[in-house]
Design a protein around this motif. Structure first.
Motif: not given
Length: 447
Positions: A100-108, A249-251
């Motif tokens: 899961r993405t971190s959700g720091t810039t929007g919904a995870p 990198g990023a998820t």
């Protein structure tokens, strides 16, 4: 090997690929992109609808640039009843991993990968990072990270295992327990965020544990900009008596960049990604080979296309990362040659983090680079607020009160901006092993 795995075949060794010239790289990219499109379009609802075709083969990267850009908002907006974005190619039963993405810039965002992608693309791409760091089967690699839902160093764990190194998971431990485990296991490489490397050094000093006596001689950092900030690198290397290697990198994107142990900066892994640059205010991204030296060196948003991640591809994806690029600077390292695109400062900011204070554009990394010049600053935080119609910014620091004027003077000198600097009690600001939240934008409460 079945047809859908053909994209994983004939992947070159990192050092071989690093020596390819631009023509060879772009030919590889076009061939891999066409293999990927042939596999995903019949099954991938998101890109089939976005491109309005069921099949697509491209004759050149110029044709590729006619495809529309992709944003994270689009991925989030396409989430269906399964909870997954429609850019996931296969049925859920095909996947073996979920993050899961971190959700720091929007919904995870939930992201899944198949076993083939995990081994044949994630791990294979991570080998560039490990090769640049000089990791071999003789190393003992300590992952100072709690293995939660974020991608973190999950893929690094797989890549280190595949490389034959001993892998030591450090999740679920306190910082002092991790330091003791590093000592006990005789780890030679540590993977963590830059912030956590500094925090471990802080704990070690408090506990009178000399880091220089450990066998750690390399620290691979990711998750924040610090690995390519000279002041941050210097503090980590001085405390640990070890070399720092940066990684990006990023998820939802993948492990796209690697640095060197002898300098800050990031090479983009162009055998696994097509990179484009989107100038501020522009609607069309350009290939680096099309850009002038001035265009490369200007702050651009990084646009990436994954090559080989069939299960969750991103095509012309706006990452939100701000970079400055070149082909020549620092192409040569004491570790070897590399012709991949070079980002001298790594990721220097994010499009959604930039603030304009009295006409000056600021990114978090601009403040951190200055704060880390002062060894007396234990931790810091930047608070952006609203004063009427004007944006205001202040810097809170855990530091002796007598150093505050020097910090303010340095900020003014480097940034051309007077920033209020205030003292907060020692150990009052948060520390954590993941991405540190040092940029607090209070304006969002009023929007």
């Amino acid at each position: 090997m079945t047809k859908h795995n053909s994209v994983y075949e004939n992947v070159p060794h990192p050092r071989e690929a690093w020596l390819w010239n631009r023509s060879a790289l772009e030919a590889w990219q076009l061939a891999r992109l066409n293999l990927q499109l042939a596999e995903i379009l019949p099954a991938n609802r998101f890109y089939r609808q976005k491109f309005r075709v069921n099949a697509l083969q491209l004759d050149s990267l110029h044709d590729f640039q006619q495809l529309p850009l992709t944003t994270k908002d689009e991925l989030v907006g396409s989430v269906d009843s399964s909870g997954l974005s429609q850019h996931q190619t296969y049925e859920l039963s095909r996947y073996t991993r979920m993050h899961r993405t971190s959700g720091t810039t929007g919904a995870p965002l939930l992201i899944c990968d198949t076993a083939e992608d995990w081994q044949g693309w994630w791990s294979a791409t991570w080998q560039h990072v490990l090769e640049a760091a000089g990791v071999t089967g003789a190393d003992r690699v300590f992952l100072a990270f709690s293995f939660g839902p974020f991608i973190g160093f999950w893929s690094a764990h797989q890549a280190c295992v595949d490389r034959g190194a001993m892998v030591i998971p450090g999740g679920g431990l306190s910082s002092i327990a991790r330091l003791e485990f590093i000592r006990q296991s005789r780890a030679t490489v540590v993977l963590c965020t830059p912030s956590y490397a500094l925090h471990l050094a802080e704990v070690a000093e408090r506990e009178s544990l000399p880091l220089g006596e450990l066998q750690v001689d390399r620290i691979i950092v990711a998750g924040e900009a610090g690995g390519s900030l000279p002041a941050v690198r210097s503090r980590i290397e001085s405390a640990w008596q070890a070399r720092v290697v940066d990684h990006c990198g990023a998820t939802e994107v993948g492990p796209w960049g690697f640095g060197w142990p002898d300098r800050p900066g990031i090479h983009l892994i162009e055998t696994s990604f097509i990179a484009e640059l989107l100038p501020n205010g522009a609607t069309q991204a350009i290939l680096p080979s099309q850009a002038t030296a001035e265009q490369l060196a200007a702050p651009n948003e990084l646009v990436l296309t994954s090559l080989g991640r069939l299960s969750a591809p991103v095509i012309r994806y706006r990452t939100g990362d701000i970079v400055q690029a070149s082909f020549s600077e620092a192409s040569l390292s004491d570790q070897g040659d590399c012709n991949f695109l070079w980002l001298a400062g790594g990721v220097t900011g994010r499009t959604d983090d930039m603030v304009t204070i009295r006409g000056v554009n600021l990114f978090p990394s601009s403040i951190e680079a200055i704060a880390r010049e002062f060894e007396s600053i234990q931790e810091y935080r930047v608070v952006v607020s609203k004063n009427g119609e004007l944006d205001e910014i202040r810097l809170e620091v855990e530091a002796p009160v007598e150093v505050l004027p020097a910090i303010a003077k340095r900020l003014d000198l480097v940034l051309g901006l007077r920033i209020a600097v205030s003292q907060v009690p020692s150990n009052s600001l948060p520390r954590n092993e993941g991405k540190s939240r040092r940029w607090i934008d209070q304006r969002k409460r009023h929007r």
